[in-house]
Motif scaffolding. Structure first.
Motif, mmCIF file in Angstrom:
data_model
loop_
_atom_site.group_PDB
_atom_site.id
_atom_site.type_symbol
_atom_site.label_atom_id
_atom_site.label_comp_id
_atom_site.label_asym_id
_atom_site.label_seq_id
_atom_site.Cartn_x
_atom_site.Cartn_y
_atom_site.Cartn_z
ATOM 1 N N UNK A 135 0.622 -1.182 -0.117
ATOM 2 C CA UNK A 135 -0.040 0.071 -0.023
ATOM 3 C C UNK A 135 0.899 1.138 -0.018
ATOM 4 N N UNK A 136 0.578 2.248 -0.803
ATOM 5 C CA UNK A 136 1.199 3.450 -0.665
ATOM 6 C C UNK A 136 0.942 4.363 -1.991
ATOM 7 N N UNK A 137 1.136 5.589 -1.804
ATOM 8 C CA UNK A 137 0.965 6.504 -3.037
ATOM 9 C C UNK A 137 2.354 7.460 -3.083
ATOM 10 N N UNK A 138 2.768 7.630 -4.231
ATOM 11 C CA UNK A 138 4.086 8.596 -4.438
ATOM 12 C C UNK A 138 3.466 9.635 -5.277
ATOM 13 N N UNK A 139 3.608 10.683 -4.913
ATOM 14 C CA UNK A 139 3.407 11.955 -5.623
ATOM 15 C C UNK A 139 4.729 12.707 -5.869
ATOM 16 N N UNK A 140 5.005 13.120 -7.041
ATOM 17 C CA UNK A 140 6.278 13.614 -7.619
ATOM 18 C C UNK A 140 5.873 15.047 -8.424
ATOM 19 N N UNK A 141 6.590 16.048 -7.885
ATOM 20 C CA UNK A 141 6.401 17.361 -8.243
ATOM 21 C C UNK A 141 7.259 17.511 -9.772
ATOM 22 N N UNK A 142 6.493 17.278 -10.670
ATOM 23 C CA UNK A 142 6.960 17.327 -12.264
ATOM 24 C C UNK A 142 6.917 18.971 -12.797
ATOM 25 N N UNK A 143 6.995 18.790 -13.944
ATOM 26 C CA UNK A 143 7.375 20.080 -14.495
ATOM 27 C C UNK A 143 6.879 20.241 -16.001
ATOM 28 N N UNK A 144 6.484 21.332 -16.886
ATOM 29 C CA UNK A 144 6.505 21.505 -18.041
ATOM 30 C C UNK A 144 7.950 21.114 -18.647
ATOM 31 N N UNK A 146 9.622 18.863 -18.045
ATOM 32 C CA UNK A 146 9.909 17.675 -18.212
ATOM 33 C C UNK A 146 9.257 16.864 -19.392
ATOM 34 N N UNK A 147 8.403 17.735 -20.142
ATOM 35 C CA UNK A 147 7.829 17.121 -21.144
ATOM 36 C C UNK A 147 8.150 17.888 -22.414
ATOM 37 N N UNK A 148 9.002 18.862 -22.324
ATOM 38 C CA UNK A 148 9.421 19.410 -23.429
ATOM 39 C C UNK A 148 10.541 20.322 -23.245
ATOM 40 N N UNK A 149 11.774 20.444 -24.037
ATOM 41 C CA UNK A 149 12.768 21.283 -23.831
ATOM 42 C C UNK A 149 12.660 22.720 -23.981
ATOM 43 N N UNK A 150 13.112 23.659 -23.106
ATOM 44 C CA UNK A 150 13.030 24.770 -23.160
ATOM 45 C C UNK A 150 14.343 25.533 -23.250
ATOM 46 N N UNK A 151 14.454 26.401 -24.126
ATOM 47 C CA UNK A 151 15.802 27.062 -24.096
ATOM 48 C C UNK A 151 16.225 27.492 -22.889
ATOM 49 N N UNK A 152 17.493 27.655 -22.618
ATOM 50 C CA UNK A 152 18.199 27.989 -21.445
ATOM 51 C C UNK A 152 17.949 27.417 -20.183
ATOM 52 N N UNK A 153 17.274 26.335 -20.302
ATOM 53 C CA UNK A 153 16.856 25.319 -19.225
ATOM 54 C C UNK A 153 17.265 23.955 -19.446
ATOM 55 N N UNK A 154 18.242 23.649 -20.430
ATOM 56 C CA UNK A 154 18.979 22.386 -20.808
ATOM 57 C C UNK A 154 19.006 21.267 -19.600
ATOM 58 N N UNK A 160 14.373 16.938 -15.246
ATOM 59 C CA UNK A 160 12.811 16.737 -15.285
ATOM 60 C C UNK A 160 12.398 15.504 -16.102
ATOM 61 N N UNK A 161 13.116 15.571 -17.300
ATOM 62 C CA UNK A 161 12.930 14.497 -18.369
ATOM 63 C C UNK A 161 13.198 13.072 -17.493
#
Length: 310
Positions: A135-144, A146-154, A160-161
């Protein structure tokens, strides 16, 4: 009634701070929250806010936990008096902004250590007991980011990926043990996250070329607009965590905003990546035309989607 035991990493500010308060001050008193901080000297504002909200003292406890240190994680786990954690929230994270070549090696290592290895260390400490109890739940703080590459955030996006792959892999494996993993995909949120960037707001820009500095200035202008128009209040984001926490059949991903989903879908619709790259260039570097033909004729125009991390 037995309370739900929740342990949250990264509670000195931001989403972790707000989520701890939201759960600990729930009128039902159905949660026992362990709010963990790397440095307990920073816990004062959390307790002040808890008192202001009328939080019952039995519903909140603070623990020292540094996700960079396996021993620190183990000690925190041992101090959970109930002997179990029902909901683990992996929220601790660091940001890194600027041209890749401007980042010091230590800054890159620190972000990857906290965001990726730190999450792994935390999961390694708490998953075995959840598996034993089935039994258990895990919640992880993701981010946009982690879904797409953003300039100057490599580097930030790389971290996050990595969490996307980590959590998706575990989401396939763990349901037979009664454990569910959920990513809370956050867009820009009004927190102190931007003020705590590793290495400062842009790294050593003086060491980069003039064109890169110009593009960075355009990116900053774009971010200011995005935060002005689309940044969410942390309290709004905490409700998404609650939705995941209470769901009878938790999903792998929950989105705090749908504003960036057209771009995320674009990455999948054109597997070559050309359409996404061209669309992001247009969105962020509005007065710098993308390389001819980058997105093909009649490429998508998703408007001005956000291109700023949490």
């Amino acid at each position: 009634m037995e309370r739900t035991v929740v342990l949250i990493t990264g509670c000195s500010s931001g989403i972790g701070w707000h989520l701890a308060l939201r759960l600990a001050s729930d009128p039902s008193r159905s949660f026992k929250v362990y709010a963990t901080l790397r440095d307990l000297k920073a816990q004062g504002p959390l307790w002040e806010a808890a008192r202001a909200r009328g939080c019952h003292p039995d519903c909140l406890e603070t623990l020292q936990l540094d996700v960079r240190d396996s021993d620190s994680v183990a000690v925190a786990r041992s101090r959970v008096t109930e002997g179990r954690v029902d909901v683990l929230v992996c929220n601790a994270g660091r940001g890194l902004l600027g041209p890749l070549e401007a980042h010091a090696a230590g800054a890159v290592s620190s972000v990857l250590d906290v965001n990726v290895a730190g999450t792994v260390r935390t999961l390694q400490a708490f998953l075995p007991d959840m598996k034993r109890r089935r039994s258990g739940r895990v919640l992880v703080t993701g981010s946009m980011g982690g879904l797409m590459g953003l300039p100057f955030n490599a580097v930030y996006c790389a971290s996050k990926f990595a969490l996307e792959g980590l959590c998706e892999s575990l989401a396939v494996l763990l349901p037979p043990f009664g454990i569910h993993v959920s990513l809370i995909e956050c867009g820009p949120v009004r927190t102190a996250f931007q003020d705590k960037l590793e290495g400062g707001p842009g790294g050593a820009l003086d060491g980069t070329d003039a064109q890169t500095r110009h593009l960075f200035s355009l990116y900053q202008r774009h971010c200011e607009q995005v935060f002005r128009e689309a940044a969410q209040d942390p309290e709004e984001v905490t409700e998404v965590f609650l939705t995941a926490l209470r769901a009878p059949r938790p999903a792998l991903r929950y989105f705090s905003t749908e504003r960036f989903l057209p771009l995320a879908r674009l990455r999948l619709d054109d597997s070559s990546g050309c359409s996404y790259v061209a669309a992001m260039q247009r969105a962020v570097f509005a007065d710098e035309p993308a390389e001819a033909g980058a997105g093909g004729p009649g490429g998508p125009e998703p408007g001005a989607p956000p291109a700023a991390p949490q």
